[in-house]
Design a protein around this motif. Structure first.
Motif, PDB file in Angstrom:
ATOM      1  N   LEU A  65       0.823  -1.214   0.000  1.00  0.00           N
ATOM      2  CA  LEU A  65       0.000   0.000   0.000  1.00  0.00           C
ATOM      3  C   LEU A  65       0.857   1.263   0.000  1.00  0.00           C
ATOM      4  O   LEU A  65       0.487   2.262  -0.622  1.00  0.00           O
ATOM      5  N   GLU A  66       2.007   1.226   0.663  1.00  0.00           N
ATOM      6  CA  GLU A  66       2.937   2.365   0.611  1.00  0.00           C
ATOM      7  C   GLU A  66       3.463   2.559  -0.813  1.00  0.00           C
ATOM      8  O   GLU A  66       3.595   3.691  -1.285  1.00  0.00           O
ATOM      9  N   ILE A  67       3.741   1.456  -1.487  1.00  0.00           N
ATOM     10  CA  ILE A  67       4.191   1.530  -2.882  1.00  0.00           C
ATOM     11  C   ILE A  67       3.089   2.116  -3.750  1.00  0.00           C
ATOM     12  O   ILE A  67       3.344   2.981  -4.596  1.00  0.00           O
ATOM     13  N   LYS A  68       1.863   1.665  -3.519  1.00  0.00           N
ATOM     14  CA  LYS A  68       0.721   2.189  -4.279  1.00  0.00           C
ATOM     15  C   LYS A  68       0.616   3.705  -4.096  1.00  0.00           C
ATOM     16  O   LYS A  68       0.469   4.446  -5.079  1.00  0.00           O
ATOM     17  N   GLU A  69       0.723   4.169  -2.865  1.00  0.00           N
ATOM     18  CA  GLU A  69       0.652   5.611  -2.585  1.00  0.00           C
ATOM     19  C   GLU A  69       1.797   6.350  -3.274  1.00  0.00           C
ATOM     20  O   GLU A  69       1.602   7.428  -3.832  1.00  0.00           O
ATOM     21  N   SER A  70       2.978   5.775  -3.235  1.00  0.00           N
ATOM     22  CA  SER A  70       4.139   6.403  -3.869  1.00  0.00           C
ATOM     23  C   SER A  70       3.956   6.473  -5.385  1.00  0.00           C
ATOM     24  O   SER A  70       4.279   7.488  -6.010  1.00  0.00           O
ATOM     25  N   LEU A  71       3.439   5.408  -5.969  1.00  0.00           N
ATOM     26  CA  LEU A  71       3.176   5.417  -7.420  1.00  0.00           C
ATOM     27  C   LEU A  71       2.176   6.514  -7.770  1.00  0.00           C
ATOM     28  O   LEU A  71       2.344   7.220  -8.767  1.00  0.00           O
ATOM     29  N   GLN A  72       1.167   6.625  -6.941  1.00  0.00           N
ATOM     30  CA  GLN A  72       0.099   7.607  -7.173  1.00  0.00           C
ATOM     31  C   GLN A  72       0.622   9.040  -7.027  1.00  0.00           C
ATOM     32  O   GLN A  72       0.417   9.866  -7.911  1.00  0.00           O
ATOM     33  N   HIS A  73       1.309   9.320  -5.916  1.00  0.00           N
ATOM     34  CA  HIS A  73       1.628  10.698  -5.566  1.00  0.00           C
ATOM     35  C   HIS A  73       3.042  11.134  -5.959  1.00  0.00           C
ATOM     36  O   HIS A  73       3.229  12.268  -6.375  1.00  0.00           O
ATOM     37  N   ASP A  74       4.030  10.255  -5.802  1.00  0.00           N
ATOM     38  CA  ASP A  74       5.421  10.642  -6.076  1.00  0.00           C
ATOM     39  C   ASP A  74       5.801  10.484  -7.545  1.00  0.00           C
ATOM     40  O   ASP A  74       6.651  11.215  -8.041  1.00  0.00           O
ATOM     41  N   PHE A  75       5.184   9.494  -8.203  1.00  0.00           N
ATOM     42  CA  PHE A  75       5.578   9.203  -9.586  1.00  0.00           C
ATOM     43  C   PHE A  75       4.479   9.479 -10.603  1.00  0.00           C
ATOM     44  O   PHE A  75       4.663   9.253 -11.791  1.00  0.00           O
ATOM     45  N   ASP A  76       3.327   9.948 -10.130  1.00  0.00           N
ATOM     46  CA  ASP A  76       2.205  10.267 -11.010  1.00  0.00           C
ATOM     47  C   ASP A  76       1.880   9.093 -11.937  1.00  0.00           C
ATOM     48  O   ASP A  76       1.791   9.248 -13.161  1.00  0.00           O
ATOM     49  N   ARG A  77       1.734   7.914 -11.339  1.00  0.00           N
ATOM     50  CA  ARG A  77       1.386   6.702 -12.094  1.00  0.00           C
ATOM     51  C   ARG A  77       0.099   6.093 -11.528  1.00  0.00           C
ATOM     52  O   ARG A  77       0.100   5.017 -10.921  1.00  0.00           O
ATOM     53  N   PRO A  78      -1.026   6.804 -11.722  1.00  0.00           N
ATOM     54  CA  PRO A  78      -2.296   6.281 -11.203  1.00  0.00           C
ATOM     55  C   PRO A  78      -2.682   4.942 -11.842  1.00  0.00           C
ATOM     56  O   PRO A  78      -3.400   4.152 -11.231  1.00  0.00           O
ATOM     57  N   ASP A  79      -2.196   4.686 -13.052  1.00  0.00           N
ATOM     58  CA  ASP A  79      -2.494   3.417 -13.715  1.00  0.00           C
ATOM     59  C   ASP A  79      -1.903   2.248 -12.914  1.00  0.00           C
ATOM     60  O   ASP A  79      -2.579   1.245 -12.646  1.00  0.00           O
ATOM     61  N   LEU A  80      -0.642   2.388 -12.500  1.00  0.00           N
ATOM     62  CA  LEU A  80       0.008   1.328 -11.725  1.00  0.00           C
ATOM     63  C   LEU A  80      -0.604   1.221 -10.327  1.00  0.00           C
ATOM     64  O   LEU A  80      -0.795   0.118  -9.809  1.00  0.00           O
ATOM     65  N   ALA A  81      -0.929   2.355  -9.744  1.00  0.00           N
ATOM     66  CA  ALA A  81      -1.565   2.354  -8.421  1.00  0.00           C
ATOM     67  C   ALA A  81      -2.912   1.635  -8.474  1.00  0.00           C
ATOM     68  O   ALA A  81      -3.270   0.888  -7.557  1.00  0.00           O
TER      69      ALA A  81
END
Length: 150
Positions: A65-81
């Motif tokens: 879930l931390e990775i999901k949040e990081s993908l969403q917010h830090d890397f702008d990858r909502p698709d991966l999240a």
């Protein structure tokens, strides 16, 4: 601790999924060992195993879930999240099905004459197969969408 570059983050996610598979293997082996202690059953030992497995799954899920949040917010990858969100939901379902299967297996062992138990076991096994297929599909989608990160 969430890795700071996308490729490392994705690799960590794959490692966590491998850890999850290993934890399922240990859970299955532990339950089979527990069933061999029947009909008296060494419940205390099994209860300890369930506690350890629960902690392992909880730690894995927390980090995923931390990775999901990081993908969403830090890397702008909502698709991966979003793939991870779907995956977590299916993993939760898989764990619930696994627990139901284990209960049914014990019931079938304790009541070998009960045809309903055997039918229920087959039904749950079929649900687990469908769940694993869905998990595999989500992982394929994640892999495809994350390939541009290499």
């Amino acid at each position: 601790m969430v890795p700071s570059d996308l490729k490392t983050l994705i690799q960590r996610f794959y490692n966590l999924q491998s850890e999850r598979l290993e934890t399922y293997r240990l859970f299955k082996e532990g339950h089979e060992a527990y069933l061999r202690t029947g009909p008296q059953y060494d419940f205390d030992h099994y209860k300890q195993l369930v506690h350890e497995i629960t902690q392992a799954f909880s730690g894995i899920s927390k980090e995923v879930l931390e990775i999901k949040e990081s993908l969403q917010h830090d890397f702008d990858r909502p698709d991966l999240a979003e793939h991870i969100e779907k995956l977590q939901s299916k993993e939760k379902q898989k764990l619930e099905l696994t627990a139901k299967l284990q209960l049914c297996r014990q019931q079938a062992q304790d009541h070998p004459e009960d045809e309903d138990c055997r039918d229920k076991i087959q039904e749950i096994k079929h649900e687990i197969i469908k769940n694993k297929e869905a998990l595999s599909e989500i992982m394929q989608d994640f892999k495809f969408d994350s390939e541009d990160c290499d």
